[in-house]
Structure formats: structure tokens, C-alpha cells
Scaffold this motif. Structure first.
Motif, PDB file in Angstrom:
ATOM      1  N   VAL A  15       4.641 -13.416  -5.360  1.00  0.00           N
ATOM      2  CA  VAL A  15       4.817 -13.506  -3.912  1.00  0.00           C
ATOM      3  C   VAL A  15       3.999 -12.395  -3.255  1.00  0.00           C
ATOM      4  N   LEU A  16       3.357 -12.716  -2.143  1.00  0.00           N
ATOM      5  CA  LEU A  16       2.657 -11.717  -1.339  1.00  0.00           C
ATOM      6  C   LEU A  16       3.494 -11.404  -0.103  1.00  0.00           C
ATOM      7  N   ILE A  17       3.830 -10.132   0.067  1.00  0.00           N
ATOM      8  CA  ILE A  17       4.636  -9.689   1.199  1.00  0.00           C
ATOM      9  C   ILE A  17       3.823  -8.720   2.056  1.00  0.00           C
ATOM     10  N   GLU A  18       3.890  -8.902   3.365  1.00  0.00           N
ATOM     11  CA  GLU A  18       3.172  -8.025   4.292  1.00  0.00           C
ATOM     12  C   GLU A  18       4.180  -7.243   5.117  1.00  0.00           C
ATOM     13  N   PHE A  19       4.065  -5.920   5.043  1.00  0.00           N
ATOM     14  CA  PHE A  19       4.925  -5.020   5.799  1.00  0.00           C
ATOM     15  C   PHE A  19       4.153  -4.497   7.007  1.00  0.00           C
ATOM     16  N   THR A  20       4.741  -4.611   8.191  1.00  0.00           N
ATOM     17  CA  THR A  20       4.113  -4.106   9.408  1.00  0.00           C
ATOM     18  C   THR A  20       4.745  -2.772   9.783  1.00  0.00           C
ATOM     19  N   LEU A  21       3.931  -1.711   9.796  1.00  0.00           N
ATOM     20  CA  LEU A  21       4.391  -0.361  10.086  1.00  0.00           C
ATOM     21  C   LEU A  21       3.859   0.065  11.447  1.00  0.00           C
ATOM     22  N   GLU A  22       4.712   0.651  12.263  1.00  0.00           N
ATOM     23  CA  GLU A  22       4.289   1.197  13.553  1.00  0.00           C
ATOM     24  C   GLU A  22       4.398   2.720  13.483  1.00  0.00           C
ATOM     25  N   PHE A  23       3.256   3.396  13.555  1.00  0.00           N
ATOM     26  CA  PHE A  23       3.253   4.851  13.421  1.00  0.00           C
ATOM     27  C   PHE A  23       3.944   5.513  14.606  1.00  0.00           C
ATOM     28  N   GLN A  24       4.721   6.555  14.300  1.00  0.00           N
ATOM     29  CA  GLN A  24       5.421   7.327  15.323  1.00  0.00           C
ATOM     30  C   GLN A  24       4.713   8.643  15.616  1.00  0.00           C
ATOM     31  N   GLU A  25       3.584   8.848  14.995  1.00  0.00           N
ATOM     32  CA  GLU A  25       2.782  10.050  15.189  1.00  0.00           C
ATOM     33  C   GLU A  25       1.357   9.740  14.748  1.00  0.00           C
ATOM     34  N   PRO A  26       0.378  10.500  15.215  1.00  0.00           N
ATOM     35  CA  PRO A  26      -0.998  10.278  14.767  1.00  0.00           C
ATOM     36  C   PRO A  26      -1.107  10.483  13.255  1.00  0.00           C
ATOM     37  N   PHE A  27      -1.930   9.657  12.635  1.00  0.00           N
ATOM     38  CA  PHE A  27      -2.080   9.733  11.177  1.00  0.00           C
ATOM     39  C   PHE A  27      -3.477   9.266  10.791  1.00  0.00           C
ATOM     40  N   VAL A 139       8.805  -7.794   8.189  1.00  0.00           N
ATOM     41  CA  VAL A 139       8.486  -8.147   6.807  1.00  0.00           C
ATOM     42  C   VAL A 139       8.156  -9.634   6.776  1.00  0.00           C
ATOM     43  N   ASP A 140       6.938  -9.976   6.368  1.00  0.00           N
ATOM     44  CA  ASP A 140       6.487 -11.361   6.312  1.00  0.00           C
ATOM     45  C   ASP A 140       6.106 -11.743   4.892  1.00  0.00           C
ATOM     46  N   ALA A 141       6.338 -12.991   4.547  1.00  0.00           N
ATOM     47  CA  ALA A 141       5.797 -13.554   3.313  1.00  0.00           C
ATOM     48  C   ALA A 141       4.495 -14.247   3.678  1.00  0.00           C
ATOM     49  N   ARG A 142       3.453 -13.927   2.937  1.00  0.00           N
ATOM     50  CA  ARG A 142       2.140 -14.488   3.221  1.00  0.00           C
ATOM     51  C   ARG A 142       1.842 -15.611   2.231  1.00  0.00           C
ATOM     52  N   GLU A 143       1.777 -16.850   2.731  1.00  0.00           N
ATOM     53  CA  GLU A 143       1.432 -17.981   1.879  1.00  0.00           C
ATOM     54  C   GLU A 143      -0.040 -17.905   1.498  1.00  0.00           C
ATOM     55  N   LEU A 144      -0.417 -18.575   0.399  1.00  0.00           N
ATOM     56  CA  LEU A 144      -1.805 -18.552  -0.041  1.00  0.00           C
ATOM     57  C   LEU A 144      -2.726 -19.221   0.971  1.00  0.00           C
ATOM     58  N   SER A 145      -2.179 -20.084   1.793  1.00  0.00           N
ATOM     59  CA  SER A 145      -2.967 -20.727   2.849  1.00  0.00           C
ATOM     60  C   SER A 145      -3.281 -19.759   3.973  1.00  0.00           C
ATOM     61  N   GLY A 146      -2.602 -18.614   3.981  1.00  0.00           N
ATOM     62  CA  GLY A 146      -2.790 -17.642   5.038  1.00  0.00           C
ATOM     63  C   GLY A 146      -1.669 -17.600   6.047  1.00  0.00           C
TER      64      GLY A 146
END
Length: 310
Positions: A15-27, A139-146
Motif C-alpha cells: 500500500v502507498l500512503i501519503e502523509f500531508t504535513l503542515e509546518f508550524q515553523e520555517p524549515f 492521511v491518504d491512500a494513493r492508488e496506482l492509478s494516481g
């Protein structure tokens, strides 16, 4: 299905999982920071999970109990693989988002929620040594189709995730067969050690045993003890017949390790190999699986990622 693909792969999933992170400080996310999540991620996992089954299954899978398997397979790596994208390196301001893709392999699929909770904990301490604090947004699951399927976007955690799984055999069958030519290119440096010494400019003959060991040990450890290659010598002989048209693999230092003995440069192999020969069609499935699982030290955390083009 391609006849070269072993039938056992029809029962293996990822399974391909995509995590979306929102920074709370410059990095400032550079390659070194992108590939050095091991310590901070494990620390966050211990805080989140403790030393229970989910932690062991994800980070410290046990050695094989069968003495024959113990001798044959290398120590199993974690049941996940971080899929880095160097194009995402750069400066992030507070409020900017980063998508981080992680592959979960075999048994590791059932522990995606535990990993996601660990990612949420990691956001409080930051991606690297106290820097890069973030909020986990989605948190998203990424299908092979995109296509992306949302599994979580805040609030309480479900008892377990039910993402769409991809059959290894189906994935392989959807790709072009490596019949006579292939280009193998490292996206991130691969630290490969032989007899305790780095391989600074490996040939394909040097690389192939690493691919074979990595894939076979990950299948055995996380897919019910399956034996994907009954006789490794057959594939090794086929690999010996693959011709290398060009080899520009070179060692590249990418971080400096500070210790009491002074600074030490740490690096890995980067570059590309151009291959040809009829044997590619017979070992192509193994090379493809290696591209999912990476090679060398730190493979689970993004190092040794390579791609294949036909």
C-alpha cells in the motif's frame, strides 16, 4: 501475466500512503535531513506505541526462527519504506505543506494507523533534531492509478484503516517488460557494504546480490515466511549474463557524522547503469521489486531508492 513472474507474488500486497504535513515553523529540508528520519521516527514511535507488537512489526521485525532461514536471509528491515522525492527538498515557511509518501509491505499494512499516529507525535518534536515541527493534516491512500483516497483528516483515529491494496503481481504485470534494455538510476544514494567495506563504484554484478537479498528477506519476513527464490543461483547466473552498456555510478558524500574521533563523511552510490541482454526479461520482476524496497543501509528511511526505465 508475464511468465517470468513467480506465482507466489499473486498473494503479496503493498500500500502507498501519503502523509500531508503542515509546518508550524520555517524549515530547510535538504537531502541529509530527508534521509535522516530514523532516530526521530523511532523515538516518536516508542512514545506513541511503546514496545508492543505494532512497534516490533513496523520497526524491529524478529529474526527467523528456522535456522536454515536464519542463515539464508539477512536481518529483516522494517515493514515500511519511505519514498523520498528530492524535488521536494527546499525551504518551507510556516504554513507550507509537505507530502511524504510511505510504502507499507505485507504484514505492515495492518499497522498503518499506528504509523500515522507516530507521524502525528513526531510533528510535536520535529522532523530533525527538534527542528521542523508540523501538524499532520491528512492521511491518504494513493492508488496506482494516481487517485487519492482519504483515510483520515483530523479528529479521532479509526480502529483500523482499510486502504485499497495493490497486488505485487498485478503491479508488475502493469509495467513494461524489461526485455532487452533497461536504465537503473539511483534517486537517493545507496550505501552498500561488502565485507564491511563500502562499494564505491559497483558494477551490476555487484548490485544484483544486494537486490536479491533485500527482496527475498523482505518477502520472507513480512509475507508469511514465503520463499520467493527457491534457488538463488539460477537468478545469479542469469544476472551474470546481463551486459552493461554504460556505468556512471559514483560515490557521493551527503552528510557529515560528528563524533569524538572527529568528523566523518558518510555517502553512497549515485548515478545510473544502462543494461541490455535477454536475461533482463527473466530477472526484471526482481529489479522492479528492488525499486519498491530500496537498497543498502537506511533503505527503509529513503536511502538507496532507484528507478527503472525500459
Amino acid at each position: 501475466m508475464n511468465p517470468a513472474i513467480p506465482d507466489i507474488l499473486t498473494s503479496l500486497d503493498f500500500v502507498l500512503i501519503e502523509f500531508t504535513l503542515e509546518f508550524q515553523e520555517p524549515f530547510d529540508l535538504d537531502e541529509a535531513r530527508m534521509l535522516r528520519l530514523r532516530r526521530d521516527l523511532r523515538s516518536a514511535a516508542l512514545l506513541t506505541l511503546g514496545e508492543d507488537e505494532s512497534f516490533s512489526a513496523l520497526f524491529d521485525p524478529p529474526l527467523a526462527e528456522d535456522p536454515v532461514a536464519l542463515k539464508r536471509y539477512q536481518r529483516p528491515g522494517p515493514s515500511f519504506v519511505l519514498r523520498p522525492d528530492p524535488r521536494r527538498c527546499g525551504y518551507y515557511d510556516s504554513g507550507d505543506c509537505l507530502q511524504m509518501t510511505v510504502l507499507f509491505w505485507g504484514r505492515g499494512i495492518q499497522f498503518i494507523r499506528h504509523f500515522a499516529q507516530t507521524m502525528q507525535t513526531l510533528g510535536k518534536s520535529g522532523l530533525n533534531r527538534g527542528e521542523g515541527c508540523y501538524d499532520l493534516l491528512q492521511v491518504d491512500a494513493r492508488e496506482l492509478s494516481g487517485n487519492a483516497i482519504c483515510l483520515w483528516s483530523g479528529g479521532g483515529w479509526p480502529e483500523r484503516f482499510a486502504p485499497p491494496v495493490a497486488s505485487v503481481a498485478w503491479w508488475l504485470d502493469s509495467l513494461a517488460v524489461l526485455d532487452s534494455r533497461a536504465v537503473l538510476e539511483f534517486v537517493t544514494p545507496a550505501r552498500l557494504l561488502s565485507a564491511g567495506r563500502p562499494l564505491f563504484r559497483p558494477t551490476f554484478a555487484n548490485l544484483f546480490p544486494f537486490i536479491l537479498r533485500r527482496v527475498s528477506s523482505m518477502v520472507h519476513a513480512h509475507c508469511g515466511g514465503a520463499d520467493i527464490v527457491p534457488d538463488p543461483r539460477v537468478l545469479q547466473e542469469i544476472a551474470q549474463g546481463v551486459e552493461v552498456l554504460s556505468n556512471d555510478l559514483l560515490w557521493r558524500d551527503w552528510r557529515t557524522l560528528e563524533s569524538e574521533k572527529g568528523a566523518q563523511e558518510i555517502g553512497g552510490v549515485s548515478g545510473r547503469l544502462e543494461l541490455c541482454g535477454a536475461g533482463l526479461a527473466e530477472i526484471g520482476w526482481l529489479l522492479r521489486l528492488g525499486s519498491l524496497l530500496h537498497l543498502g543501509k537506511g533503505a527503509a528511511y529513503g536511502a538507496g531508492c532507484y528507478r527503472l526505465d525500459s
